[in-house]
Design a protein around this motif. Structure first.
Motif, PDB file in Angstrom:
ATOM      1  N   THR A  58      -1.023 161.898   3.541  1.00  0.00           N
ATOM      2  CA  THR A  58      -1.847 163.097   3.704  1.00  0.00           C
ATOM      3  C   THR A  58      -1.559 163.902   4.966  1.00  0.00           C
ATOM      4  OG1 THR A  58      -3.598 161.815   4.778  1.00  0.00           O
ATOM      5  CG2 THR A  58      -3.753 162.118   2.380  1.00  0.00           C
ATOM      6  N   VAL A  59      -0.678 163.423   5.834  1.00  0.00           N
ATOM      7  CA  VAL A  59      -0.410 164.147   7.080  1.00  0.00           C
ATOM      8  C   VAL A  59       0.201 165.518   6.761  1.00  0.00           C
ATOM      9  CG1 VAL A  59       1.916 163.211   7.495  1.00  0.00           C
ATOM     10  CG2 VAL A  59       0.501 163.935   9.407  1.00  0.00           C
ATOM     11  N   LYS A  60      -0.240 166.501   7.497  1.00  0.00           N
ATOM     12  CA  LYS A  60       0.261 167.854   7.289  1.00  0.00           C
ATOM     13  C   LYS A  60       1.680 167.962   7.819  1.00  0.00           C
ATOM     14  CE  LYS A  60      -4.083 170.094   6.907  1.00  0.00           C
ATOM     15  NZ  LYS A  60      -4.555 169.284   5.883  1.00  0.00           N
ATOM     16  N   LYS A  61       2.464 168.791   7.192  1.00  0.00           N
ATOM     17  CA  LYS A  61       3.835 168.988   7.637  1.00  0.00           C
ATOM     18  C   LYS A  61       3.828 169.643   9.009  1.00  0.00           C
ATOM     19  CE  LYS A  61       5.960 169.480   3.143  1.00  0.00           C
ATOM     20  NZ  LYS A  61       6.707 170.338   2.247  1.00  0.00           N
ATOM     21  N   SER A  62       4.688 169.165   9.860  1.00  0.00           N
ATOM     22  CA  SER A  62       4.842 169.784  11.169  1.00  0.00           C
ATOM     23  C   SER A  62       6.233 170.392  11.262  1.00  0.00           C
ATOM     24  CB  SER A  62       4.623 168.765  12.283  1.00  0.00           C
ATOM     25  OG  SER A  62       5.618 167.771  12.228  1.00  0.00           O
ATOM     26  N   ARG A  63       6.370 171.290  12.188  1.00  0.00           N
ATOM     27  CA  ARG A  63       7.637 172.000  12.310  1.00  0.00           C
ATOM     28  C   ARG A  63       8.784 171.059  12.632  1.00  0.00           C
ATOM     29  NH1 ARG A  63       7.190 177.036  16.192  1.00  0.00           N
ATOM     30  NH2 ARG A  63       6.968 175.281  17.590  1.00  0.00           N
ATOM     31  N   TYR A  64       8.522 170.054  13.430  1.00  0.00           N
ATOM     32  CA  TYR A  64       9.604 169.185  13.880  1.00  0.00           C
ATOM     33  C   TYR A  64       9.684 167.881  13.101  1.00  0.00           C
ATOM     34  CZ  TYR A  64       9.368 172.474  17.696  1.00  0.00           C
ATOM     35  OH  TYR A  64       9.353 173.610  18.424  1.00  0.00           O
ATOM     36  N   HIS A  65       8.800 167.637  12.214  1.00  0.00           N
ATOM     37  CA  HIS A  65       8.762 166.436  11.377  1.00  0.00           C
ATOM     38  C   HIS A  65       8.657 165.151  12.199  1.00  0.00           C
ATOM     39  CE1 HIS A  65       9.572 168.794   7.817  1.00  0.00           C
ATOM     40  NE2 HIS A  65      10.594 169.345   8.444  1.00  0.00           N
ATOM     41  N   PHE A  66       8.380 165.282  13.506  1.00  0.00           N
ATOM     42  CA  PHE A  66       8.271 164.098  14.350  1.00  0.00           C
ATOM     43  C   PHE A  66       7.093 163.238  13.934  1.00  0.00           C
ATOM     44  CE2 PHE A  66       6.463 161.926  18.034  1.00  0.00           C
ATOM     45  CZ  PHE A  66       7.517 161.078  18.330  1.00  0.00           C
ATOM     46  N   ARG A  67       5.981 163.849  13.622  1.00  0.00           N
ATOM     47  CA  ARG A  67       4.785 163.103  13.250  1.00  0.00           C
ATOM     48  C   ARG A  67       5.037 162.285  11.993  1.00  0.00           C
ATOM     49  NH1 ARG A  67      -0.445 166.502  12.566  1.00  0.00           N
ATOM     50  NH2 ARG A  67       0.045 166.949  14.725  1.00  0.00           N
ATOM     51  N   LEU A  68       5.647 162.901  10.985  1.00  0.00           N
ATOM     52  CA  LEU A  68       5.950 162.186   9.742  1.00  0.00           C
ATOM     53  C   LEU A  68       6.914 161.038  10.004  1.00  0.00           C
ATOM     54  CD1 LEU A  68       5.595 162.007   6.685  1.00  0.00           C
ATOM     55  CD2 LEU A  68       7.513 163.598   6.458  1.00  0.00           C
TER      56      LEU A  68
END
Length: 195
Positions: A58-68
């Motif tokens: 469910t994590v929102k997409k981030s610009r850098y994809h670091f969180r994912l």
């Protein structure tokens, strides 16, 4: 948000600790983390795995994809730690809960696209545990009558059922199992103290 990050960090650190134990042949040859019993550790990994998997889906997409990426790596480590325990009960609990979790995630709709990533992470974690760490649940016998610890548990349960039959309404009292156990102990069960 900070609590979730702390739990992810805790889960990843404990999983790395457990994988390190197995890789360096420290302890009994399976992951147990800071605990004496692998079943306690696998229960903790189960408690951390499901929220981590939910966040991954469910994590929102981030610009850098670091969180994912960070969430994926933490979940991979937690999964590897879970499988490296080779705990039959803990892994069976995880397997039984996964279909419910995946069904709920599919019904939610948000995580459908990432379900393939989740499955890939889990398969990779199992292969890492089995092939690289040589810690596989498949190596443990499922003929429970031939496994000394499982056989002792069955005998404990048998004695426990006799105790329930003897004290059906109110039991024997909180914390009294070890006191009553010697009277109900199966004579062949001689490897536990009744705990």
């Amino acid at each position: 948000h900070h609590l979730r990050a702390a739990l992810f960090l805790l889960g990843a650190v404990l999983a790395v600790w457990a994988v390190w134990q197995v890789a360096h042949h420290i302890g009994y040859g399976y992951a147990q983390g800071p605990f004496e019993d692998r079943n306690v550790f696998v229960a903790l990994m189960n408690l951390l795995w499901f929220p981590a998997a939910f966040v991954l889906l469910t994590v929102k997409k981030s610009r850098y994809h670091f969180r994912l990426f960070a969430i994926s790596m933490a979940l991979f480590m937690i999964s590897t730690g879970l499988f490296a325990t080779t705990s039959r009960g803990g892994i069976a609990s995880w397997v039984l809960l996964c279909p419910v979790f995946l069904w709920a995630a599919y019904r939610n709709g948000q995580g459908r696209k990432r379900m393939a990533l989740l499955v890939l992470l889990v398969v990779a974690a199992y292969l890492c545990s089995a092939l690289l760490l040589n810690a596989s649940i498949a190596d443990r016998t499922f003929a429970l009558s031939q496994d000394a610890s499982a056989h002792a548990r069955m005998q404990l349960w048998q004695a426990g059922m006799q105790m329930v039959a003897a004290h059906p309404l109110i039991g024997s009292g909180w914390g009294t199992f070890a006191h009553y156990y010697p009277a109900y102990r199966v004579p062949q069960e001689n490897i536990t103290a009744g705990f």
